[in-house]
Write an enzyme that holds these catalytic residues in place. Structure first.
Site, PDB file in Angstrom:
ATOM      1  CB  THR A   1      -2.433   4.203   1.967  1.00  0.00           C
ATOM      2  OG1 THR A   1      -2.705   5.017   0.829  1.00  0.00           O
ATOM      3  CG2 THR A   1      -3.654   3.353   2.281  1.00  0.00           C
TER       4      THR A   1
ATOM      5  NE  ARG B   1      -2.851   8.574  -3.762  1.00  0.00           N
ATOM      6  CZ  ARG B   1      -1.542   8.783  -3.669  1.00  0.00           C
ATOM      7  NH1 ARG B   1      -0.706   7.741  -3.502  1.00  0.00           N
ATOM      8  NH2 ARG B   1      -1.055  10.004  -3.740  1.00  0.00           N
TER       9      ARG B   1
ATOM     10  CB  ILE C   1      -0.984   0.026   1.192  1.00  0.00           C
ATOM     11  CG1 ILE C   1      -0.246  -0.031   2.531  1.00  0.00           C
ATOM     12  CG2 ILE C   1      -1.998  -1.097   1.081  1.00  0.00           C
ATOM     13  CD1 ILE C   1      -1.173   0.030   3.741  1.00  0.00           C
ATOM     14  CG  ASP C   2      -0.115   4.348  -2.600  1.00  0.00           C
ATOM     15  OD1 ASP C   2       0.555   3.530  -3.258  1.00  0.00           O
ATOM     16  OD2 ASP C   2      -1.144   4.903  -3.035  1.00  0.00           O
ATOM     17  CE  LYS C   3       6.577   9.126   3.213  1.00  0.00           C
ATOM     18  NZ  LYS C   3       7.472  10.205   2.729  1.00  0.00           N
TER      19      LYS C   3
END
Length: 358
Positions: free
Chosen positions: A165, A265, A161-163
């Site tokens: 998130t 996103r 998962i993104d930084k």
């Protein structure tokens, strides 16, 4: 064959020196059916973290080679050409080192870890983040297990998962777990849901977004949506359900049918509802609502409380790779997101619903 597709050419002053030692950072062999294509464009399509302008500067400095010879940007790639990027500094050592970083472990057994990742923590070392990542923390946690090698591709992260998130991730401790969990993610049999606050009033109670996701040709750090029949990007499907409406924003649950980079996103931006606070996709500015000073102050306060995209990986379900039992985990909303949502609830209670803009 690509030797390394994540190289970033980040030196603005690439100077040519006949006596300097050069180090290979990137290598790819053109396909047999390769059509003539400028080498700068060819490399731009392969290097995820570099701009075409920087590639052209590297070529001007003699750092772009084809078949072991320096070439200019307008060189046309031909079938079987060997393209290399030779820079005047060694490649960064990508060895994963154990670092004593706290982990919020939701579940652990001999096969796997389920971790609740805080916002702001990068999951894996990469360009600009070679230390202080989740996998460095996992390496520390597993440092006494002789059978776990953090640098082996056979174990470790199964998904990412993104930084910025927050939420749940599963980490495989064994090759068996990595393989079997990976198959589940590939076959889309896992269960994953996210909570997100998005800009705008979503009238429908639920919906489905479909559109290929690929890198934005105007901004390589961002993804964008292409039509499913375009042949560009990878197919992606996101399902969403409205949980609460705050007039100018909407709290939704997202269930992923696929798992593409920045999928939620990108898809929400595509339908006109960027994630609240998502600077990269245009969500960190006032997109809905009035322009009164009190409202601007309120929104800015919300940005300050939750200084990231408002996205949380709340649930994760899969079949255990050894026991074959169904595993299901849930993570409460982190404090920043929870506090910010409560501010929106208080705000909407004191506002006339008729004043909201769609």
């Amino acid at each position: 064959m690509i030797k390394d597709e994540n190289i970033s050419i980040d030196n603005d002053e690439l100077l040519e020196d006949e006596d300097q030692q050069l180090y290979e950072h990137f290598r790819i062999v053109a396909d047999e059916g390769q059509k003539p294509l400028r080498v700068d464009k060819f490399m731009f399509e392969k290097l995820q973290h570099s701009s075409r302008n920087r590639i052209q500067k590297a070529a001007e400095a003699g750092f772009v080679h084809v078949n072991d010879q320096p070439v200019k940007s307008n060189y046309k790639i031909r079938p079987n050409d060997v393209v290399t990027l030779m820079l005047d500094r060694p490649r960064h050592d990508n060895t994963i080192e154990a670092e004593d970083i706290p982990l919020d472990i939701v579940y652990e057994d001999s096969e796997l870890l389920v971790v609740n990742k805080p916002a702001g923590l990068v999951v894996h070392p990469g360009v600009g983040n070679f230390h202080g990542t989740l996998i460095n923390a996992v390496a520390w946690h597993m440092k006494d297990d002789k059978n776990f090698d953090a640098n082996s591709p056979e174990v470790g992260l199964v998904h990412r998962i993104d930084k910025d998130t927050s939420g749940l991730l599963v980490v495989a401790k064994t090759p068996n777990a990595k393989t079997k969990l990976g198959v589940q993610f590939f076959n889309k049999t896992t269960t994953r849901s996210y909570k997100a606050l998005v800009w705008g009033h979503i009238a429908e109670d639920e919906g489905r977004i479909e559109g290929n996701i690929g890198r934005d040709p105007k901004d390589r750090q961002r993804m964008t949506v292409f039509s499913p029949d375009s042949g560009i990007g990878k197919p992606a499907v996101t399902h969403y359900k409205v949980l609460e409406r705050f007039g100018y924003t909407t709290l939704i649950e997202c269930i992923l049918e696929t798992g593409r980079t920045h999928q939620i996103r990108t898809h929400m931006k595509h339908i006109g509802h960027p994630l609240f606070g998502d600077e990269r996709y245009g969500g960190k500015e006032i997109l809905r609502g009035n322009r009164s000073s009190s409202y601007k102050s309120f929104v800015q306060n919300c940005f300050n409380i939750c200084n990231r995209q408002a996205l949380h990986a709340q649930t994760l379900g899969f079949v255990h790779p050894s026991t074959q039992k169904e595993c299901y985990f849930t993570s409460p909303l982190p404090e920043d997101l929870d506090t910010m949502l409560n501010k929106w609830r208080v705000y909407i209670e004191g506002t006339n619903n008729d004043t909201f803009n769609n």
